[in-house]
Design an enzyme around this catalytic site. Structure first.
Site, mmCIF file in Angstrom:
data_model
loop_
_atom_site.group_PDB
_atom_site.id
_atom_site.type_symbol
_atom_site.label_atom_id
_atom_site.label_comp_id
_atom_site.label_asym_id
_atom_site.label_seq_id
_atom_site.Cartn_x
_atom_site.Cartn_y
_atom_site.Cartn_z
ATOM 1 C CB ILE A 460 -0.961 -0.003 1.210
ATOM 2 C CG1 ILE A 460 -0.179 -0.049 2.532
ATOM 3 C CG2 ILE A 460 -1.910 -1.186 1.117
ATOM 4 C CD1 ILE A 460 -1.060 0.183 3.766
ATOM 5 N N GLY A 461 2.114 1.045 -0.410
ATOM 6 C CA GLY A 461 3.061 2.150 -0.415
ATOM 7 C C GLY A 461 4.189 1.920 0.572
ATOM 8 N N GLY A 503 4.007 -6.799 8.076
ATOM 9 C CA GLY A 503 4.067 -7.324 6.720
ATOM 10 C C GLY A 503 5.377 -8.031 6.421
ATOM 11 N NE ARG A 577 19.089 -8.840 8.813
ATOM 12 C CZ ARG A 577 19.468 -10.057 8.415
ATOM 13 N NH1 ARG A 577 18.792 -10.672 7.474
ATOM 14 N NH2 ARG A 577 20.491 -10.652 8.967
ATOM 15 C CG ASN A 580 14.836 -0.794 0.366
ATOM 16 O OD1 ASN A 580 15.398 0.287 0.486
ATOM 17 N ND2 ASN A 580 14.459 -1.276 -0.806
ATOM 18 C CD GLN A 587 6.265 2.377 5.471
ATOM 19 O OE1 GLN A 587 5.442 3.260 5.249
ATOM 20 N NE2 GLN A 587 5.930 1.218 5.954
ATOM 21 C CE LYS A 650 12.998 -5.590 18.272
ATOM 22 N NZ LYS A 650 13.571 -4.718 19.319
ATOM 23 C CD GLU A 654 0.769 0.018 12.350
ATOM 24 O OE1 GLU A 654 -0.334 0.214 12.859
ATOM 25 O OE2 GLU A 654 1.216 -1.118 12.111
#
Lengths: 691, 328, 160
Positions: A460-461, A503, A577, A580, A587, A650, A654
């Site tokens: 979702i991005g 995810g 970890r 990316n 994010q 982890k 959010e």
């Protein structure tokens, strides 16, 4: 289980679908071309509570191009679904203003919109109650809070500890309703082929959307396919099916056409979820040298008449600071309001605003630097459960952040000025659980030697498609260019939603396991393998697993006009970890930007007489604009935590929003000497602060 | 959106007579940035649109008096960056650039900008009462959510504000509005174009539906070379004003020789601060004098329950902008 | 009889002339998306409040959700689909990928079209494009994912 050898993981791989997104080739839900198509439009209730007595659709149906008008009097019966928001057109009751009461389908979008305007809904209106307050007579204790935490916890003797404490803090903080407002509005394209249903839907998990859709229409899951290859953001609001998906399928069935049903931005303020407003009473007790002896965190929130959603706002307090006496509680009241739901870091986000504001107030009360106070009260086991942490690097984040931010040079005195501007800085901690859910994946080698991996994950991005490709490439020992990961399709192996920041941990583990299995299979001459991570998740140790972080804000407040500018934000995170670094940084920045919106701009304003959120568009509900974001820096602490999952992650989606609002509010206090305990902090209370 | 017929006007008189003969069912279409928005919301339901963007009112020319004649179909962005505007009326350039977004400024016309409707949330939502949209239905804003609404000149029937930034600068500059109407050609000061709500909040301006704004004329105003627009809003950009101020001032020997000042965001119309101007002329150009002038202007303000902050904000903004202008 | 609520128009879209009969109510955005399958321009709010629908109309950036197609007869339109030269991305498209200037991608075509228009505006004005100036000039394009710093970096790189 085998460790994943690292090459692509940790590398700044650019988004796999980047080219499709910058050229306009990426197709989102209602952008698919299903051939002959009709257009749906939703009609909403204009009272907050009542019973529909009649719907006059004659004028609407007389519009050229209109095919059908659907409402409870003529809609197909659905099977029982657990989420009552999805039981569209099944009964004449109106549970909140803005609820879907009818829908139109027409040849073209112009006719559909106009016909919807002409549907006359007659309602027997009843008195409504939409006001949340901490002394509401109908407050109740929910059986559990999202997703399955106890509503209340009580350890030690909080009352006695507070009575004995040398220093106490007792304040009530409040947050307004917030709307997720992803850029792509919720939307569904539905098409029936006989008794098979295909929907292109904007959602955070194709598989999770298939089951309730199949159930509602009395179908087997195999008869339904949900596709969501590209999704224009969600931030939680697309984690559960929304009623437009059901309506689109109904309209498609009744019209015999494929139907596109986009939700309008205005409608998103009613039936696609939002963050509940909260009222939070925080009581802290401490010794004179700043050791916390008691914490009580009591939360009051709303839910709707038709579905219970209990945001777990006090749960981070069960995780954060060491204390022998700890009590948390959640109370809900059912109001005649839209159903609240997930919004980025439900629980942690509003809860940590209250806790981290109170901690700042405690630091001032005891005269200890707020970073030092947090370090002094760091926990070596999860305070509520007593479970050991798999890893906890809050202190490292605070120290690293203090270095990068220049905290040592900070003058703790308030109201320092640069001309007419007050300048101040603040700090707050972040935390978010490190979840993992079981998932399945397939991997196969193609005749040309490239690899194809499939899992019903969602991007979702977040960069999930890219991260999963990196994980697959490393496991297979090939460059990312030789791996294609298919996601966003319920026909792919089962996977949970993009939610809970899990995810990469959940899907990544399944992808890695499937790729590992494929390598073994290839040695045996095979070309395809399947994996399920259920067993390995059940075998995990009983530990407390959480990511932590520290956020720093510098604000400037115009002492004459009260205008607030966030001149610097810094976030330092310890989140396992980082698969990316490019997409992870994005994010974190995105979460912090949304946290800035929460602190200063965003607020869904309820007009209690009407009972709906009044400022229901992007001109009135202010999310941060480009000009608001001056300087955001992100860093992370390397963590090598073997107790998480086979990827070592982890979750990062959010935690970026957790703590930002408190850091900014604390900075505003440092700048002006004024403490605001209700968000958002608009300039109203700061006008003339310099005089 | 209600079905409508569309025609592109190529002659002003014909456009005016078309609307005049439509019994209120036709309306002019400029850039559409507000009208199309309101049509989608069901707030505006015209049956005929007369597109006036191709009429020959798209030029900016210097008048023989040294002022500017601005065609009503000029796009906002073109006016904002026009060299003569930047040089002689910087307040106008700044005001336009403080409004909306680059894309909208490229679309919106000068005439349309002046005639845009209030962004009061109740006005924009046809499911709710609003005297401006549905006369007699009531004003839920007055005792409801009105933090962003008027503090001065409002009535019990309406507490809306006018949303334009450009109009605030034009009000300060003493612009004249040229109209081609059913009664022929006429003109009025911009400050008389917009109304206070009184008992007829449905009427934003004194114009009849068929009255077409063709030009806005700026008088020569040397003191406007020292002018400024400042807008305070809830985020740093792309939001309507809570309070804004347009000001031009000329100082001679430490005293205010002359000044032009208008507020935005506080009233149903751009609020020319004539009392403040009178108070200031000939007085020392000091923050104290500016504060006294602002107080004189705002003495009639009657803030609503939740927008009292605007009063002090307006005063402080006034003092700040005037002080900055005087200090250069 | 001619239906007064329909109109025949001609638009030059990404260099190709399109003859269309449209409902007078149709916005340019809906014509692009629903009639021409040019889905690059996005519908994020449909009221000019988000910028996702930004395209270039006669070379200038505009919000296609507020533009009636019928009023644009004779105009030339450039959408995000018309920016790349074959496989060669427009420099802004490449810079957006390099700087990770998007996440969900939904606002991205509008950001890129807006940036192209904005760079041309600044060039015509002779204005300096500091990061602060870019931020202000790009504030009509909302990005809920919060990619702003990367968007500004991508644009700044191309502006140089």
């Amino acid at each position: 289980m085998a460790e994943v050898a690292t090459r692509a993981i940790g590398a700044p791989v650019r988004r796999i679908e980047g080219r499709a997104k910058v050229t306009g080739a990426a197709r989102y839900a209602v952008e698919h071309d299903p051939g002959e198509v009709a257009y749906g439009w939703i009609v909403q209730a204009q009272v907050a509570r009542g019973k529909i007595t009649d719907i006059d659709d004659a004028e609407a149906r007389s519009q050229p191009g209109v095919l059908h008008v659907l409402w409870h009097g003529n809609a197909p019966r659905l099977e029982e679904v657990s989420d009552a928001e999805l039981a569209v057109f099944q009964e004449p009751r109106v549970a909140y203003r803005g609820q879907i009461v009818a829908a139109v389908v027409a040849d073209n979008p112009e006719a559909a919109r106009e016909a919807a305007r002409l549907v006359r809904v007659k309602v027997h209106e009843e008195p409504h109650d939409v006001g949340l307050r901490a002394d509401h007579p109908h407050l109740y204790k929910p059986d559990k809070v999202n997703p399955s935490f106890p509503s209340d916890t009580d350890k030690g003797d909080v009352d006695a500890a507070l009575a004995r404490a040398e220093v106490t803090i007792d304040h009530t903080y409040s947050t307004p309703a917030y709307h997720n407002n992803a850029m792509e509005p919720h939307a569904t394209l539905a098409r029936w082929d006989g008794d098979r249903l295909t929907v292109y839907d904007s959602n955070q998990g194709a598989a999770a959307h298939r089951a309730p859709l199949a159930k509602a229409f009395g179908l087997e899951p195999e008869q339904v396919r949900v596709l969501a290859e590209h999704v224009g953001g969600g931030f939680g609001s697309k984690g559960t099916p929304r009623p437009q998906m059901i309506v689109a399928a109904m309209l498609a069935r009744i019209s015999g056409r494929a139907v596109k049903l986009p939700v309008t931005r205005q409608q998103m303020f009613a039936f696609t979820g939002y963050r509940t407003p909260t009222i939070q009473r925080m009581r802290l007790g401490a010794t004179g040298d700043g050791r916390i002896t008691a914490i009580e965190h009591r939360v009051f929130e709303q839910t709707s008449q038709i579905r219970e959603f209990a945001e777990q706002a006090a749960t981070p307090t069960r995780v954060m600071y060491a204390t022998d006496n700890l009590r948390t509680s959640h109370r809900l009241v059912r109001l005649d309001v839209p159903t609240p739901s997930w919004m980025r870091a439900p629980g942690e986000c509003p809860g940590m605003y209250a806790l981290e504001s109170a901690i700042d107030e405690l630091a001032l009360a005891v005269g200890i630097d707020p970073i030092e106070l947090r370090i002094r009260n760091d926990a070596d086991a999860e305070p509520d459960s007593g479970k050991p942490f798999s890893s906890r690097n809050l202190v490292a984040c605070l120290r690293e952040g203090a270095d990068r931010f220049g905290w040592a040079d900070r003058d703790p005195r308030q109201r320092q000025r640069d001309g007419r501007w007050f300048i101040g800085s603040g700090v707050a901690a972040s935390t978010y659980p490190a979840y993992q859910r079981d998932a399945e994946a397939t991997a196969r080698v193609q005749p040309d030697g490239s690899f194809r991996v499939g899992i019903a994950a969602a991007d979702i991005g977040t960069g999930a498609r890219t991260a999963l490709t990196q994980i697959a490439a490393d496991t297979l020992g090939v460059p990312v260019e030789r791996v294609r990961v298919d996601i966003g399709d319920s026909a792919l192996p089962r996977a949970g939603v993009a939610g809970g920041s899990m995810g990469t941990s959940s899907w990544g583990a399944a992808v890695a396991k499937a790729c590992e299995a494929l390598l073994a299979e290839m040695e045996r001459g095979g070309s395809e393998a399947h994996a399920d991570t259920k067993a390995e998740i059940e075998a995990k140790k009983d530990l407390a697993r959480h990511a932590f972080g520290a956020q720093f804000a510098e604000v400037r407040v115009d002492g004459e006009t009260g205008e607030i500018r966030v001149s610097r934000l810094l976030g330092v995170f310890a989140a396992g970890r980082i698969v990316n670094p490019v997409t992870a940084r994005s994010q974190f920045i995105g979460g912090m930007t949304m946290g800035m919106g929460m602190a200063l701009f965003e607020e869904s304003v309820m007009d209690r007489r009407y009972g709906d959120y009044l400022n229901h568009d992007l001109a009135q509900y202010h999310v941060p604009a480009n000009a608001d974001v001056a300087d955001i820096e992100v860093a992370w602490i390397e963590e090598d935590d073997p107790e998480l999952n086979r990827i070592g992650t982890k979750g990062i989606g959010e935690i970026g929003i957790v703590g930002t609002a408190a850091a900014i509010a604390n900075a505003v206090h440092h700048a002006t000497g004024l403490r605001f305990r209700a968000l958002p902090i608009h300039l109203d209370g700061l006008v003339g602060a310099g005089t | 959106m209600k079905p409508f017929a569309y025609e592109r006007a190529d002659e002003t008189a014909r456009a005016v007579s078309t609307v005049a003969g439509s019994h209120g069912h036709a309306t002019f279409l400029g850039g559409g940035t507000n009208l199309v928005d309101l049509m989608k919301l069901g707030v505006a339901t015209p049956e005929r649109l007369v597109d006036v963007t191709r009429l020959p009112h798209a030029e900016i020319t210097e008048t023989k008096y040294g002022g500017l004649l601005i065609g009503a179909a000029v796009r906002n962005s073109d006016l904002a960056v026009h060299p003569l505007v930047r040089e002689r009326y910087p307040v106008l350039s700044e005001a336009i650039l403080a409004g909306a977004s680059g894309q909208i400024r490229n679309m919106a016309t000068i005439g349309g900008n002046l005639l845009q409707r209030t962004r009061c949330p109740y006005f924009q939502d046809v499911s709710k009462a609003c005297n401006k949209r549905a006369p007699g239905s009531g004003c839920p804003a007055r005792h409801g959510e009105h933090r962003e609404l008027a503090i001065i000149g409002h009535s019990e029937h309406c507490v809306a504000t006018h949303p334009s930034d450009m109009a605030v600068a034009l009000a300060a500059l003493g612009a004249e509005v040229h109209v081609h109407g059913g009664q022929g050609l006429w003109s009025i000061p911009l400050t008389d174009l917009h109304r206070l709500p009184g008992e007829m909040p449905q009427r934003d301006t004194i114009l009849a539906p068929e009255d077409l704004i063709t030009h806005v004329e700026l008088p020569p105003l040397p003191l406007a070379r020292n002018s400024r627009y400042r807008k305070v809003r809830d985020r740093a950009s792309f939001a309507f004003a809570l309070v804004s101020l347009a000001a031009a001032v000329e100082v001679d020997g430490g005293n205010v020789a002359d000044c032009r000042i208008a507020f935005g965001g506080i009233a149903h119309k751009p609020w020319r601060a004539r009392k403040a101007e009178e108070t200031l002329r000939g007085r020392p150009a000091t923050p104290d004098a500016f504060g006294a002038a602002a107080d004189a202007e705002l003495a009639d303000a009657r803030p609503l329950r939740d927008n009292g902050f605007k009063l002090l904000l307006a005063r402080n903004l006034f003092v700040r902008v005037l002080t900055d202008l005087v200090d250069g | 009889m001619v239906d007064p609520q329909r109109a025949a128009i001609t638009l030059a879209i990404n260099g190709a002339e399109q003859h269309l009969e449209v409902d007078t109510r149709a916005t340019l955005l809906d014509v692009l998306r629903e009639r021409l399958d040019l889905i690059g321009a996005k519908k994020g709010c449909d009221h000019g409040q988000c910028g996702s629908c930004t395209v270039l109309i006669d070379g200038r950036r505009a919000k296609s959700c507020l533009a009636l197609a019928v009023a644009l007869d004779g105009s030339s339109i450039t959408t995000v689909e018309g920016l790349a030269d074959g496989d060669e991305l427009h420099p802004l498209q490449a810079a957006f990928i390099d700087h990770d200037a998007f996440q969900c991608g939904y606002c991205t075509p509008g950001q890129i079209c807006s940036a192209i228009g904005m760079l041309e505006e600044a060039r015509a004005e002779g204005a300096e494009l500091t990061p602060e100036a870019i931020r202000e000039r790009m504030s009509g394009n909302i990005c809920r994912c919060g990619a702003y710093p990367n968007i500004v970096a991508a644009i700044a790189e191309v502006a140089e």
